[in-house]
Scaffold this active site. Structure first.
Site, PDB file in Angstrom:
ATOM      1  N   ASP A  46      59.791  -8.740  19.364  1.00  0.00           N
ATOM      2  CA  ASP A  46      59.204  -7.665  19.339  1.00  0.00           C
ATOM      3  C   ASP A  46      58.441  -7.691  20.402  1.00  0.00           C
ATOM      4  O   ASP A  46      57.872  -6.384  20.065  1.00  0.00           O
ATOM      5  CB  ASP A  46      57.943  -8.075  18.202  1.00  0.00           C
ATOM      6  CG  ASP A  46      57.341  -9.545  18.840  1.00  0.00           C
ATOM      7  OD1 ASP A  46      57.470  -9.629  19.813  1.00  0.00           O
ATOM      8  OD2 ASP A  46      57.279 -10.003  17.702  1.00  0.00           O
ATOM      9  N   LYS A 113      63.815 -15.987  13.950  1.00  0.00           N
ATOM     10  CA  LYS A 113      62.936 -16.253  14.693  1.00  0.00           C
ATOM     11  C   LYS A 113      61.350 -15.611  14.399  1.00  0.00           C
ATOM     12  O   LYS A 113      61.327 -14.336  14.037  1.00  0.00           O
ATOM     13  CB  LYS A 113      62.436 -16.371  16.491  1.00  0.00           C
ATOM     14  CG  LYS A 113      60.767 -16.608  17.005  1.00  0.00           C
ATOM     15  CD  LYS A 113      61.171 -16.931  18.159  1.00  0.00           C
ATOM     16  CE  LYS A 113      60.818 -15.171  18.817  1.00  0.00           C
ATOM     17  NZ  LYS A 113      59.577 -14.957  18.640  1.00  0.00           N
ATOM     18  N   GLU A 115      57.000 -16.569  13.550  1.00  0.00           N
ATOM     19  CA  GLU A 115      56.011 -17.101  13.756  1.00  0.00           C
ATOM     20  C   GLU A 115      55.213 -17.868  12.384  1.00  0.00           C
ATOM     21  O   GLU A 115      54.842 -17.602  12.271  1.00  0.00           O
ATOM     22  CB  GLU A 115      54.869 -16.154  14.788  1.00  0.00           C
ATOM     23  CG  GLU A 115      54.906 -14.565  15.491  1.00  0.00           C
ATOM     24  CD  GLU A 115      53.996 -14.583  16.234  1.00  0.00           C
ATOM     25  OE1 GLU A 115      54.661 -13.349  17.284  1.00  0.00           O
ATOM     26  OE2 GLU A 115      52.929 -13.709  15.605  1.00  0.00           O
ATOM     27  N   GLU A 177      54.202 -21.135  23.363  1.00  0.00           N
ATOM     28  CA  GLU A 177      54.158 -20.293  23.582  1.00  0.00           C
ATOM     29  C   GLU A 177      52.710 -20.514  24.325  1.00  0.00           C
ATOM     30  O   GLU A 177      51.391 -21.039  23.483  1.00  0.00           O
ATOM     31  CB  GLU A 177      54.167 -18.693  22.973  1.00  0.00           C
ATOM     32  CG  GLU A 177      53.261 -17.517  23.788  1.00  0.00           C
ATOM     33  CD  GLU A 177      53.514 -16.121  23.812  1.00  0.00           C
ATOM     34  OE1 GLU A 177      53.342 -15.034  24.777  1.00  0.00           O
ATOM     35  OE2 GLU A 177      54.441 -16.244  22.560  1.00  0.00           O
TER      36      GLU A 177
END
Length: 273
Positions: A46, A113, A115, A177
């Protein structure tokens, strides 16, 4: 993990201690170049929103955007392993996640993927034989404050708990991350799935960077990034030189032209008058 999928290769790389290389790609020429360079996984992230499409936030990226760029990357690198992001608000329920994940797979993604610590979504996708990469630590779609996560012992323990729950649910990969190296190393050692770090230190099973950060084509630079080129400076110089050449009549030159044969030119000129 879904049965007998291409993702099995990365579990084997983790077992062998062979680092996994991931890099974002948003278009066919970049995908082809990355694949030929040996990048293991092309990520249609994204991050395309803020780095390519001019959006103010990752939250503006749509499913159509990711599908469009996934198709472009697949055309550029037909044999590559492609990981594509589920955009913001497209996986609020397992049912929604499954519907939208199927769109990404149809566009050319090998894995999708999302989050956050949402094991139920992993389970739903894996049950449908879709490989899943999870993403914890800094979650760009959900965290306004772009800072390191897991600095306190309590926050680090919460990240470990999240990673273990996602691993138990069947994820095929985990992106970490902006977390301390110590935390990323502990998570990597405790989960079965391979881990990929961005700003997570040296103890993950692989690394990922944003291609525009790596190339230096934007003004942004970050502590976790390493600029391997200053392509932005090269581009600026090329644009300025092109403008100057056109304005002073240096481009196009004879080497850039096409001519008619003398015979055809004579006929053309006689008929044109």
């Amino acid at each position: 993990m879904a049965e007998t999928t291409r993702a099995q290769r990365f579990f084997e790389m983790k077992r062998q201690g062979k680092p996994i290389v991931m890099l974002t790609a948003y278009d066919a020429p970049t995908a082809a170049a990355e694949w030929q360079a040996g990048v293991d996984i092309l990520l249609v992230g994204d991050s395309v929103g803020t780095n390519i499409l001019g959006y103010a936030s990752e939250r503006e990226v749509t499913l159509n955007d990711i599908c469009h760029h996934t198709r472009a990357v697949r055309r550029g690198a037909p044999e590559a392993f492609i990981l594509s992001d589920l955009p913001y608000k497209t996986y609020e329920t397992p049912e929604a996640a499954l519907t939208h994940a199927r769109s990404l797979v149809e566009a050319g993604a090998d894995m999708v993927k999302f989050e956050g610590a949402r094991p139920a979504i992993v389970e739903a996708l894996v049950a449908a034989k879709i490989d899943v990469c999870c993403h914890i630590g800094l979650e760009p779609q959900h965290h306004e404050d772009k800072r390191v996560k897991g600095r306190s012992a309590a926050d680090a323990a919460a990240l470990i708990d999240a990673a273990l729950a996602l691993d138990k649910a069947g994820m095929s990969m985990l992106i970490l991350e902006l977390v301390p190296e110590e935390v990323a190393g502990k998570i990597t050692s405790r989960v079965t799935a391979p881990s990929i770090g961005i700003g997570a230190g040296r103890k993950t099973d692989g690394q990922v960077l944003v291609v525009t950060d790596l190339l230096g084509t934007t003004g942004n630079n970050f502590r976790h990034n390493k600029r391997y080129a200053e392509a932005g400076i090269l581009q600026d110089n090329a644009y300025r030189t092109y403008v100057e050449d056109v304005r002073r009549g240096a481009f196009p030159a004879e080497a850039n032209l096409f001519h008619m044969s003398e015979e055809e030119l004579a006929i053309f000129m006689s008929e044109a008058t």
